[in-house]
Design a protein around this motif. Structure first.
Motif: not given
Length: 435
Positions: A50-79
């Motif tokens: 996050k420091d190398a990218l110039g993101l705050s802790r909240n911004q980095f956490s939100n990126a993690y959240m949005f990326g992970t949420l998006l993956s949740a819609f496809f995981v059940s299909k992988a099953g």
């Protein structure tokens, strides 16, 4: 599968012992290979990236959240793909995607700067968007697909000894996960975060070859049966066996057990993810160093290892509803520990609660689903449950981060956690095994 041995030099029928034990070994390694896509594998990279990218802790956490949420819609299909194509191909492609994603993560700063130059803009939204996409791929392939395929494959090769086998697997996985923050932190301090991700990617590419050689979907593909007991007509006629119903996903969702076990596992995913993602910051508020914060995973893993080993062995004989109650009790203990973290007893409660949660998670998430709902549609059922876990792990880092930035403490998450657990405790009172 018409050609279960395609692209492989290994034939399970020619082994002098039951091939399920090879599956146990390589499947456990497969779960460990998912660590770069798990929160425990991402959390150590949080501050330097996050420091190398110039993101705050909240911004980095939100990126993690949005990326992970998006993956949740496809995981059940992988099953569903797991049920159709088997663990071998699903795990192979998941490993390749995870490795490629880590290589891209290693050059995320260069990608962000290149996009800023090309678009002629200088905004945090560029690195934020880059990390959203990269988090999607590493969470989907690592935490979601590779973990699910490896764990389910082991469960398909065993039946009567499923709990005992999962105990062995859980020991390997627990030791690997608990030591991974120390190993990854060593890599980062000696090689930098970019090179560390590259090293992990190379290891995954090597392991993908091992998947093709040693992963096998189910014993029936080779005229074998779970546990390695040869099937004979005499045994079928003379020894009546209780029929096990194979629930479809739709049928499983109509039972209370599916939701209570699934939502309890989701709580563990939420709490453990939020804690792990911000573990350095959480303990820094109490005056602990980074080394002390990372070291806390050792006592947690010792408790988790003891609990998972004991409960896995008993799982072949005991009602799993008991495990649900104990896991909920561990959640209450961990929540109270976070709530009173400033007190020394709060730290002990947090460690004990997380140990119980982690230990029973390893049992329930592997053994309970085939025990309750059969083997035929195991991929679809566990894929749906995995989407619960992914969603819970997605929102956790951001909620923990906003709680700290708003109130100056992480402890207030304890109140929300206790309210959620009270709902689950009431709902779990009438859970029954649908078999």
């Amino acid at each position: 599968m018409s050609v279960p041995n395609k692209f492989s030099f290994v034939n399970p029928n020619k082994f002098p012992f039951f091939y399920g034990y090879i599956v146990l070994f390589i499947g456990s390694i497969g779960v460990l290979a998912s660590i770069p896509g798990q929160t425990v594998g991402v959390s150590v990279f949080t501050d330097p990236v996050k420091d190398a990218l110039g993101l705050s802790r909240n911004q980095f956490s939100n990126a993690y959240m949005f990326g992970t949420l998006l993956s949740a819609f496809f995981v059940s299909k992988a099953g569903i793909l797991f049920d159709r194509f088997g663990a071998r191909y699903v795990a192979f492609f998941a490993t390749l995607v995870l490795g490629i994603s880590l290589l891209l993560c290693a050059v995320s700063v260069q990608i962000s700067e290149g996009l800023k130059t090309m678009l002629n803009v200088n905004t945090w939204l560029i690195p934020f968007g880059v990390m959203c996409v990269l988090f999607f791929f590493i969470r989907f392939s690592g935490q979601g697909v590779l973990t699910m395929a490896s764990r389910n494959m082991i469960m398909l090769w065993f039946d009567k000894n499923r709990g005992k086998v999962n105990a062995i697997s859980s020991i390997t996985v627990s030791l690997g996960f608990s030591s991974s923050p120390l190993v990854l932190n060593y890599l980062i301090e000696n090689h930098g975060w970019e090179r560390s991700w590259q090293i992990l990617a190379v290891c995954l590419f090597i392991f993908s070859f091992g998947i093709l050689q040693l992963y096998r979907n189910k014993p029936e593909d080779f005229n074998l049966v779970p546990d390695g007991v040869k099937k004979t007509i005499k045994k079928v006629v003379d020894t009546p066996k209780k029929a096990v119903k194979d629930f479809t996903l739709i049928e499983a969702k109509k039972t209370r057990g599916f939701w209570m076990f699934g939502l309890t596992l989701a709580f563990n995913s939420f709490f453990a993810t939020g804690f792990t993602f911000h573990v350095v910051s959480i303990f820094a508020t109490q005056g602990y160093s980074k080394a002390h914060a990372i070291a806390i995973f050792i006592p947690i893993s010792i408790i988790a290892l003891s609990v998972s080993t004991f409960c896995n062995i008993l799982s072949d004989y005991i009602n799993h509803k008991i495990y649900l109650y104990v896991m909920l009790g561990g959640g209450v203990l961990a929540s109270c520990g976070l709530l009173f973290l400033s007190h020394p007893m709060g730290v002990y409660a947090l460690v004990a609660g997380l140990g119980l949660l982690s230990g029973l998670f390893a049992v329930i998430n592997a053994v309970t689903w085939p025990r309750y709902y059969g083997r035929l549609h195991l991929g679809a059922i566990t894929g749906k449950v995995m989407s619960f876990l992914v969603i819970a792990s997605a929102v956790a880092p951001s909620l923990f981060s906003y709680c700290f930035s708003t109130f100056g403490s992480y402890s207030y998450l304890g109140y929300m956690a206790l309210a959620y657990l009270l709902f689950l405790i009431v709902g779990a009172l009438v859970v029954k095994n649908p078999q």
